[in-house]
Write a protein that holds these residues in place. Structure first.
Motif, PDB file in Angstrom:
ATOM      1  N   ASP A 243       0.815  -1.219   0.000  1.00  0.00           N
ATOM      2  CA  ASP A 243       0.000   0.000   0.000  1.00  0.00           C
ATOM      3  C   ASP A 243       0.848   1.269   0.000  1.00  0.00           C
ATOM      4  O   ASP A 243       0.364   2.359   0.301  1.00  0.00           O
ATOM      5  CB  ASP A 243      -0.959   0.014   1.184  1.00  0.00           C
ATOM      6  N   ARG A 244       2.102   1.150  -0.413  1.00  0.00           N
ATOM      7  CA  ARG A 244       3.014   2.302  -0.388  1.00  0.00           C
ATOM      8  C   ARG A 244       2.558   3.427  -1.318  1.00  0.00           C
ATOM      9  O   ARG A 244       2.858   4.597  -1.067  1.00  0.00           O
ATOM     10  CB  ARG A 244       4.425   1.862  -0.785  1.00  0.00           C
ATOM     11  N   ASN A 245       1.849   3.088  -2.385  1.00  0.00           N
ATOM     12  CA  ASN A 245       1.466   4.098  -3.366  1.00  0.00           C
ATOM     13  C   ASN A 245       0.151   4.791  -3.039  1.00  0.00           C
ATOM     14  O   ASN A 245      -0.240   5.730  -3.732  1.00  0.00           O
ATOM     15  CB  ASN A 245       1.374   3.471  -4.756  1.00  0.00           C
ATOM     16  N   THR A 246      -0.557   4.340  -2.004  1.00  0.00           N
ATOM     17  CA  THR A 246      -1.851   4.942  -1.655  1.00  0.00           C
ATOM     18  C   THR A 246      -1.873   5.567  -0.266  1.00  0.00           C
ATOM     19  O   THR A 246      -2.719   6.408   0.014  1.00  0.00           O
ATOM     20  CB  THR A 246      -2.974   3.890  -1.742  1.00  0.00           C
ATOM     21  N   MET A 247      -0.945   5.183   0.602  1.00  0.00           N
ATOM     22  CA  MET A 247      -1.017   5.621   2.000  1.00  0.00           C
ATOM     23  C   MET A 247      -0.784   7.122   2.162  1.00  0.00           C
ATOM     24  O   MET A 247      -1.182   7.705   3.167  1.00  0.00           O
ATOM     25  CB  MET A 247      -0.019   4.858   2.869  1.00  0.00           C
ATOM     26  N   ASP A 249      -1.895   9.332  -0.164  1.00  0.00           N
ATOM     27  CA  ASP A 249      -2.827  10.034  -1.046  1.00  0.00           C
ATOM     28  C   ASP A 249      -3.559  11.164  -0.334  1.00  0.00           C
ATOM     29  O   ASP A 249      -3.921  12.172  -0.945  1.00  0.00           O
ATOM     30  CB  ASP A 249      -3.857   9.056  -1.622  1.00  0.00           C
ATOM     31  N   SER A 250      -3.799  10.976   0.963  1.00  0.00           N
ATOM     32  CA  SER A 250      -4.552  11.964   1.737  1.00  0.00           C
ATOM     33  C   SER A 250      -4.265  11.735   3.209  1.00  0.00           C
ATOM     34  O   SER A 250      -3.710  10.697   3.603  1.00  0.00           O
ATOM     35  CB  SER A 250      -6.057  11.827   1.478  1.00  0.00           C
ATOM     36  N   ALA A 253      -6.156   8.656   4.288  1.00  0.00           N
ATOM     37  CA  ALA A 253      -5.500   7.409   3.890  1.00  0.00           C
ATOM     38  C   ALA A 253      -4.363   7.081   4.847  1.00  0.00           C
ATOM     39  O   ALA A 253      -4.185   5.914   5.250  1.00  0.00           O
ATOM     40  CB  ALA A 253      -4.977   7.519   2.457  1.00  0.00           C
TER      41      ALA A 253
END
Length: 301
Positions: A243-247, A249-250, A253
């Protein structure tokens, strides 16, 4: 819920620019700011890359509160006698704000830069154990003579010793039995990046299960050493899980990510300072908001 938030600043900046990056980390309220201790690293091999100890020394005189450290140092190109002297000096310059992140090292550029053959996993683990043991002795004793299989200290002096007593803390990166035993014996903290096998095709759920297993094995190692595992901080260096690419995002997140890992027993999360056009690219505004708002939201849940 007790959770600390820290950052890691890669040593890629000329100091005229880097000074402000480290100062901003303190102003944002991060618990600690770490840097990699490599001669170079992966996609940065042909790009600017400065030494960890000089960078941390400059950061120490440019800040006043934030803790500073390596994440991580390894025996690949270090000797415990010279490293102990540098760490003692850095702890003094910083006023006792240094933590040594330390690991066994890998097979990358650092492993052969001095002209040696890359060590086998068995030798690397053996060297790591001897390295940590000697480093602990050097930083807690004024003088040391010791002849090991790989490292020798001959009337080595470490005077006056660290500002932090009995020495500066060790944060040991380990997941295998020998490394976890070292953590239980010498560590004040434990470091994980998750399970490398899940980097490409794993799921966040599988990653958390792997980290849960690592923490359970850490507890078993502490029990075998007669140590309370609650004495150890549990640090997670992010950027290497599915989940490195989404954590990042905001803020929401990140709060979700941090909360799920806090439930596993992680006590400190380390975020990479954003680097455009790299594996650590992220929106700097979101990164700043996470630093200033993320933990507050987490503690309110």
């Amino acid at each position: 819920m007790c959770m600390r938030l820290s950052t890691v600043i890669l040593p890629i900046y000329r100091w005229a620019e880097g000074r402000e990056v480290w100062r901003q980390a303190e102003e944002l309220g991060f618990h600690a700011a770490y840097t990699y201790d490599h001669l170079t690293w992966r996609t940065f091999r042909d790009k600017p890359w400065f030494g960890a100890v000089p960078t941390l020394t400059a950061a120490a005189v440019s800040t006043s509160r934030i803790r500073l450290g390596t994440l991580v140092t390894s025996p690949n190109f270090r000797h415990p006698v010279t490293l102990a002297k540098e760490l003692m000096s850095l702890d003094d310059i910083s006023g006792g704000r240094v933590v040594l992140g330390i690991g066994s090292g890998g097979t990358g550029f650092d492993a052969t830069a001095l002209g040696q053959e890359a060590w086998s996993p068995r030798e690397r683990a053996a060297r790591f154990g001897e390295f940590v043991d000697m480093l602990d002795a050097l930083l807690t004793q004024p003088a040391l003579t010791r002849r090991g299989t790989y490292y020798t200290a001959e009337e080595a002096r470490t005077v006056p010793g660290c500002v932090q007593r009995p020495r500066l803390p060790f944060a040991v990166a380990a997941t295998g039995p020998r490394g976890l035993a070292l953590t239980a014996r010498y560590g004040q903290a434990w470091v994980t990046t998750g399970d490398p096998a899940l980097y490409d095709e794993g799921t966040p759920e599988q990653s958390r299960a792997a980290i849960r297993g690592q923490i359970e094995r850490l507890g078993e190692a502490c029990a075998a050493a007669g140590r309370d595992p609650g004495e150890l901080e549990r640090i997670m260096l992010t950027g290497f899980t599915p989940d490195r690419n989404t954590m990042l995002d905001s803020v929401d997140a990140f709060v979700d990510f941090a909360g799920r890992h806090a439930e596993l027993g992680v006590t400190e999360i380390v975020l990479h300072h954003p680097i455009p056009d790299s594996d650590f690219a992220a929106d700097h505004e979101v990164f700043t908001r996470i630093a200033t708002e993320g933990l507050a939201q987490l503690s309110s849940h």
